[in-house]
Design an enzyme around this catalytic site. Structure first.
Site, PDB file in Angstrom:
ATOM      1  N   LYS A   1       0.839  -1.205   0.000  1.00  0.00           N
ATOM      2  CA  LYS A   1       0.000   0.000   0.000  1.00  0.00           C
ATOM      3  C   LYS A   1       0.868   1.248   0.000  1.00  0.00           C
ATOM      4  CE  LYS A   1      -3.985  -1.324   2.874  1.00  0.00           C
ATOM      5  NZ  LYS A   1      -4.647  -1.040   4.160  1.00  0.00           N
TER       6      LYS A   1
ATOM      7  N   ARG B   1      -7.478   2.092  -5.173  1.00  0.00           N
ATOM      8  CA  ARG B   1      -6.642   2.986  -4.348  1.00  0.00           C
ATOM      9  C   ARG B   1      -6.334   4.271  -5.110  1.00  0.00           C
ATOM     10  NH1 ARG B   1      -3.862  -0.716  -2.943  1.00  0.00           N
ATOM     11  NH2 ARG B   1      -5.070  -1.008  -1.041  1.00  0.00           N
TER      12      ARG B   1
ATOM     13  N   ASP C   1      -8.386   1.565   4.243  1.00  0.00           N
ATOM     14  CA  ASP C   1      -8.922   0.239   4.543  1.00  0.00           C
ATOM     15  C   ASP C   1      -9.495  -0.298   3.243  1.00  0.00           C
ATOM     16  OD1 ASP C   1      -9.191  -1.634   6.871  1.00  0.00           O
ATOM     17  OD2 ASP C   1     -11.173  -1.807   5.970  1.00  0.00           O
ATOM     18  N   SER C   2      -9.048  -1.483   2.883  1.00  0.00           N
ATOM     19  CA  SER C   2      -9.391  -1.987   1.557  1.00  0.00           C
ATOM     20  C   SER C   2      -9.607  -3.485   1.612  1.00  0.00           C
ATOM     21  CB  SER C   2      -8.280  -1.616   0.574  1.00  0.00           C
ATOM     22  OG  SER C   2      -7.006  -1.864   1.114  1.00  0.00           O
TER      23      SER C   2
HETATM   24  P1  ITT Z   1      -2.945  -1.732   7.297  1.00  0.00           P
HETATM   25  O1  ITT Z   1      -4.246  -1.961   8.047  1.00  0.00           O
HETATM   26  O2  ITT Z   1      -1.768  -1.641   8.197  1.00  0.00           O
HETATM   27  O3  ITT Z   1      -3.048  -0.589   6.331  1.00  0.00           O
HETATM   28  P2  ITT Z   1      -3.591  -4.279   6.049  1.00  0.00           P
HETATM   29  O4  ITT Z   1      -2.929  -5.069   4.963  1.00  0.00           O
HETATM   30  O5  ITT Z   1      -3.987  -4.996   7.308  1.00  0.00           O
HETATM   31  O6  ITT Z   1      -2.649  -3.017   6.374  1.00  0.00           O
HETATM   32  P3  ITT Z   1      -6.387  -3.821   5.436  1.00  0.00           P
HETATM   33  O7  ITT Z   1      -6.901  -4.185   6.791  1.00  0.00           O
HETATM   34  O8  ITT Z   1      -6.976  -2.606   4.759  1.00  0.00           O
HETATM   35  O9  ITT Z   1      -4.826  -3.542   5.441  1.00  0.00           O
HETATM   36  O10 ITT Z   1      -6.538  -5.077   4.493  1.00  0.00           O
HETATM   37  C1  ITT Z   1      -6.420  -4.925   3.140  1.00  0.00           C
HETATM   38  C2  ITT Z   1      -6.203  -6.282   2.501  1.00  0.00           C
HETATM   39  O11 ITT Z   1      -6.988  -6.345   1.300  1.00  0.00           O
HETATM   40  C3  ITT Z   1      -4.760  -6.435   2.062  1.00  0.00           C
HETATM   41  O12 ITT Z   1      -3.982  -7.012   3.076  1.00  0.00           O
HETATM   42  C4  ITT Z   1      -4.920  -7.322   0.837  1.00  0.00           C
HETATM   43  O13 ITT Z   1      -5.092  -8.638   1.226  1.00  0.00           O
HETATM   44  C5  ITT Z   1      -6.237  -6.850   0.243  1.00  0.00           C
HETATM   45  N1  ITT Z   1      -6.003  -5.776  -0.737  1.00  0.00           N
HETATM   46  C6  ITT Z   1      -6.332  -4.457  -0.605  1.00  0.00           C
HETATM   47  N2  ITT Z   1      -5.933  -3.745  -1.663  1.00  0.00           N
HETATM   48  C7  ITT Z   1      -5.344  -4.617  -2.486  1.00  0.00           C
HETATM   49  C8  ITT Z   1      -4.691  -4.490  -3.718  1.00  0.00           C
HETATM   50  O14 ITT Z   1      -4.559  -3.306  -4.308  1.00  0.00           O
HETATM   51  N3  ITT Z   1      -4.191  -5.576  -4.284  1.00  0.00           N
HETATM   52  C9  ITT Z   1      -4.304  -6.785  -3.692  1.00  0.00           C
HETATM   53  N4  ITT Z   1      -4.853  -7.000  -2.514  1.00  0.00           N
HETATM   54  C10 ITT Z   1      -5.389  -5.920  -1.896  1.00  0.00           C
END
Ligand code: ITT
Length: 198
Positions: free
Chosen positions: A13, A182, A70-71
């Protein structure tokens, strides 16, 4: 130069975000660079709520603007799974090779037209005066039959974009950012933030 702290522990990210915000004329620093190391309990029920929880939790530790993302991946044939649990799906420490293969296996026998999915990205900005700004972006695709591509992170190797004939893991960062959830959420956030910067 205005400083913005990006509240994430996810290096994929952070890499994308730094590129998308490059023309905003701000200094983007990670939580780690800002000396903040806290674990936030993401107990919201929506992407937007979780983004706000992260941004305000980190905002309590700095005078800078804090952005949080958050994604996740929403698969229609699996009733929206993994959704807001995308990072936690099958366990936070499980490799994406295993998570991706598991999702492919769960879709066995499901035809192309029912393999529809989208990535969602909710961005929250916590400003020093307590204001919280929100934007959201999505990208539509279908879940592939095998992993393809080495770029990106997470579920990118199984997220196939029909109009490009590629998965998002087969795109360069710039190509992915131009069409991604994003990229679109952050372009909208840039418009809002320009009112507060400089
Ligand atoms: P932070 O909370 O520290 O930012 P995280 O990875 O735990 O990191 P999230 O809770 O938002 O973040 O979970 C997002 C998940 O969704 C991420 O770990 C991936 O598995 C998936 N994801 C989100 N955007 C993505 C992308 O652009 N490409 C691939 N997978 C994605």
């Amino acid at each position: 130069m205005t400083k913005i702290v990006f509240a994430t522990g996810n290096q994929g990210k952070l890499r994308e975000v730094k590129k998308i915000l490059a023309d905003l004329n701000v200094d983007i620093v990670s939580m780690k660079e800002e000396g903040i190391q806290i674990d936030v309990d993401e107990n919201g029920t929506t992407f937007a709520e979780n983004a706000q929880i992260k941004a305000t939790a980190i905002g309590a530790h700095t005078d800078a603007i804090v952005l949080a993302d958050d994604s996740g991946l929403v698969i229609d044939a699996l009733n929206g799974e993994p959704g807001i649990y995308s990072a936690r799906y099958l366990g936070e420490d499980t490799s994406y090779r295993i998570k991706n293969q598991n999702l492919i296996d769960r879709l066995e026998g499901v035809p192309d037209e029912k393999r529809t999915a989208h990535f969602v990205c909710a961005i929250a900005a916590a400003l020093p005066d307590g204001t919280v700004l929100h934007t959201e972006g999505t990208i539509e695709g279908i879940i592939g039959y095998e992993e393809r591509g080495e770029n990106g992170f997470g579920y990118d190797p199984i997220f196939y974009v029909p109009k490009l004939g590629k998965t998002t893991a087969e795109l360069t960062d710039d190509e992915k950012n131009a069409i991604s959830h994003r990229g679109s959420a952050l372009e909208k956030m840039k418009v809002l933030l320009r009112e507060y910067i400089n």
